[in-house]
Scaffold this active site. Structure first.
Site, PDB file in Angstrom:
ATOM      1  N   VAL A 167      -7.832  -0.881  -7.132  1.00  0.00           N
ATOM      2  CA  VAL A 167      -6.424  -1.275  -7.037  1.00  0.00           C
ATOM      3  C   VAL A 167      -5.968  -1.412  -5.580  1.00  0.00           C
ATOM      4  CG1 VAL A 167      -4.065  -0.597  -7.607  1.00  0.00           C
ATOM      5  CG2 VAL A 167      -5.872  -0.288  -9.297  1.00  0.00           C
ATOM      6  N   CYS A 168      -6.460  -0.555  -4.689  1.00  0.00           N
ATOM      7  CA  CYS A 168      -6.041  -0.639  -3.281  1.00  0.00           C
ATOM      8  C   CYS A 168      -6.342  -2.018  -2.703  1.00  0.00           C
ATOM      9  CB  CYS A 168      -6.738   0.443  -2.453  1.00  0.00           C
ATOM     10  SG  CYS A 168      -6.194   2.121  -2.825  1.00  0.00           S
ATOM     11  N   ASN A 169      -7.571  -2.462  -2.890  1.00  0.00           N
ATOM     12  CA  ASN A 169      -7.976  -3.775  -2.395  1.00  0.00           C
ATOM     13  C   ASN A 169      -7.192  -4.885  -3.091  1.00  0.00           C
ATOM     14  OD1 ASN A 169     -10.098  -5.625  -1.008  1.00  0.00           O
ATOM     15  ND2 ASN A 169     -10.249  -6.183  -3.163  1.00  0.00           N
ATOM     16  N   TYR A 172      -3.691  -4.980  -1.658  1.00  0.00           N
ATOM     17  CA  TYR A 172      -3.770  -5.426  -0.265  1.00  0.00           C
ATOM     18  C   TYR A 172      -3.992  -6.936  -0.189  1.00  0.00           C
ATOM     19  CZ  TYR A 172      -4.994  -4.871   4.750  1.00  0.00           C
ATOM     20  OH  TYR A 172      -5.024  -4.922   6.116  1.00  0.00           O
TER      21      TYR A 172
END
EC number: 3.4.19.3
Length: 217
Positions: A167-169, A172
């Site tokens: 999810v972070c990527n 981003y």
């Protein structure tokens, strides 16, 4: 050039709620506490802390919330501020003991487990119109300048070219696309858990990070 110190900069900050394997996400606590902390500590002239938003740890299902927040803040900025706008996204890396400045995001969603809304893509392009899963987008912030600023403040911080494929990527990558369209900037920073770096140190780090972004963008 670039040595004049902080200019007029508004920084919006996001964090995430809990997710599989991380019952307490430090970024949720940090983002929820940041407004009060900054009011007590203060920021350099020209630096404004904008919105502080905690996102569901979800990819496709959480995207509308992210875009709604960005659109809303973008609209208010267009009518009130001609300065630089930066989106700072905080996520946790539970296996790390250091902070990590993420220099880029990759156009690939391969979730090692389902997100909090049950989605688990595999080798899926985040933005098919950008091309295949090997495409990458790089922050227009001075990641190197931010890193050096924070190191001089005494923080254990490193540079990273791999924000994962979870999810972070995902967030981003979308943020970098949106920032490019709006003339904004976006950067992602991974933080350790509170077990590895305590809450007070993490709060101090994020305030220093705001200063670093403002002085280098």
């Amino acid at each position: 050039m670039g040595s004049e110190g902080p200019k007029s900069v508004t920084i919006h900050v996001t964090g995430f709620k809990k997710f599989h394997g991380v019952a307490q996400n430090p970024t949720e606590t940090t983002v929820n506490s940041l407004k009060d902390y900054v009011e007590k500590r203060g920021l350099p002239a020209g630096v404004t802390l904008g919105s502080c938003t905690v996102l569901e740890t979800a990819g496709e299902g959480g995207l509308p919330t992210l875009l709604k927040v960005i659109e809303s803040e973008s609209s208010s900025e267009n009518s009130s501020n001609n300065g630089q706008v930066v989106w700072l996204h905080l996520g946790v890396n539970s296996g790390s003991t250091k902070f990590a400045i993420e220099r880029l995001a990759v156009n690939e969603a391969t979730f090692r487990c389902a997100d909090e809304l049950g989605w688990q893509p595999q080798r899926l392009p985040i933005a098919p119109e950008d091309g295949g899963i090997n495409q990458a987008r790089k922050t227009s912030c001075s990641a190197e300048g931010i890193l050096e600023f924070l190191k001089k403040k005494g923080f254990e911080v490193t540079m990273s070219d791999d924000a994962g494929r979870f999810v972070c990527n995902y967030v981003y990558y979308h943020s970098l696309r949106f920032a490019e369209k709006k003339g904004h900037k976006s950067i992602f920073v991974h933080v350790p858990t509170f077990n590895r770096v305590n809450q007070e140190t993490q709060m101090e780090f994020v305030v220093a990070l705001l200063e670093a972004i403002a002085s280098t963008c």
